[in-house]
Write an enzyme that holds these catalytic residues in place. Structure first.
Site, PDB file in Angstrom:
ATOM      1  CG  HIS A 104      -7.507   2.852   0.839  1.00 45.87           C
ATOM      2  ND1 HIS A 104      -5.964   3.110   2.507  1.00 45.87           N
ATOM      3  CD2 HIS A 104      -6.106   2.187   0.228  1.00 45.87           C
ATOM      4  CE1 HIS A 104      -5.186   2.420   1.929  1.00 45.87           C
ATOM      5  NE2 HIS A 104      -5.477   1.854   0.997  1.00 45.87           N
ATOM      6  CB  CYS A 132      -1.075   0.049   1.088  1.00 45.06           C
ATOM      7  SG  CYS A 132      -1.950   1.683   1.617  1.00 45.06           S
ATOM      8  CG  HIS A 183      -5.057  -2.596  -1.078  1.00 48.03           C
ATOM      9  ND1 HIS A 183      -4.516  -2.972   0.243  1.00 48.03           N
ATOM     10  CD2 HIS A 183      -5.451  -1.145  -1.340  1.00 48.03           C
ATOM     11  CE1 HIS A 183      -3.685  -1.536  -0.062  1.00 48.03           C
ATOM     12  NE2 HIS A 183      -4.155  -0.822  -0.345  1.00 48.03           N
ATOM     13  CD  GLU A 184      -6.069   0.766  -3.914  1.00 53.34           C
ATOM     14  OE1 GLU A 184      -6.897   1.809  -3.196  1.00 53.34           O
ATOM     15  OE2 GLU A 184      -5.631   0.183  -3.851  1.00 53.34           O
TER      16      GLU A 184
END
Ligand code: CO
Length: 185
Positions: free
Chosen positions: A160, A112, A156-157
């Site tokens: 966030h 990341c 993953h994004e």
């Protein structure tokens, strides 16, 4: 130029707010800057000149200090004949609407742009997801079906946007825990 927020900053751990639609010029500009940063991060010459810049395939708005639900993704995929296809999005208010029971994980471990330390272990993700979002790159709502690597990057994004980092998904007591049927990517 955007500045990457690291994981010692509280705003990276906050839940981001939905983006008001229709998309404002300002938000579109932010998405363009984020995509430009990703492209630069993939340029070896640029990285040589800017050693603090690491190569990335995705970037979420909270990572540049904007706590809004938007993200960009950009990378090339190759088939066995060497033909490449660009996977590229500017997603606004993405929602995972379908997810598989089957899990997967990135065998080399996830990385990341906001995390400088190594966090070895398996971050399990759903192997297949369907995401609905507005894609500012094409100016339309879209429904994206993603499997394997593509699904990992999207999850993953999207994490966030909820203040979740990949290492939160690694079991601290047993980082290489096996899940039966999970696919190594
Ligand atoms: Co990240």
């Amino acid at each position: 130029m955007v500045k990457i927020v690291k994981d010692n900053v509280a705003s990276l751990r906050a839940k981001s707010k939905p983006v008001e639609m229709p998309l404002s010029e300002k938000d579109k500009h932010t998405l363009d800057e984020m995509l430009e940063y990703l492209h630069l991060s993939q340029d070896e010459e640029y990285r040589k000149k800017h050693p603090s810049c690491r190569e990335g395939v995705g970037l979420a708005a909270p990572q540049i200090g904007v706590n809004k639900r938007m993200l960009v993704i950009s990378y090339d995929v190759y088939d066995e004949d060497g033909n490449s296809e660009k996977i590229e999005y500017q997603l606004v208010n993405p929602k995972i609407v379908v997810n598989s029971v089957r899990k997967c994980y990135l065998a080399s471990g996830e990385g990341c742009l906001s995390v400088d330390e190594e966090h070895p272990g398996r971050a399990y993700r759903d192997f297949k997801i369907v995401v609905e979002a507005y894609d500012a790159l094409v100016g339309e709502n879209r429904r994206i079906t993603a499997r394997g690597f593509d699904a990992i990057v999207l999850q993953h994004e999207i994490d966030h946007l909820d203040g979740i980092l990949f290492y939160d998904r690694i079991d601290p007591k047993n980082p290489n825990k096996e899940i039966p049927g999970a696919v190594a990517i």
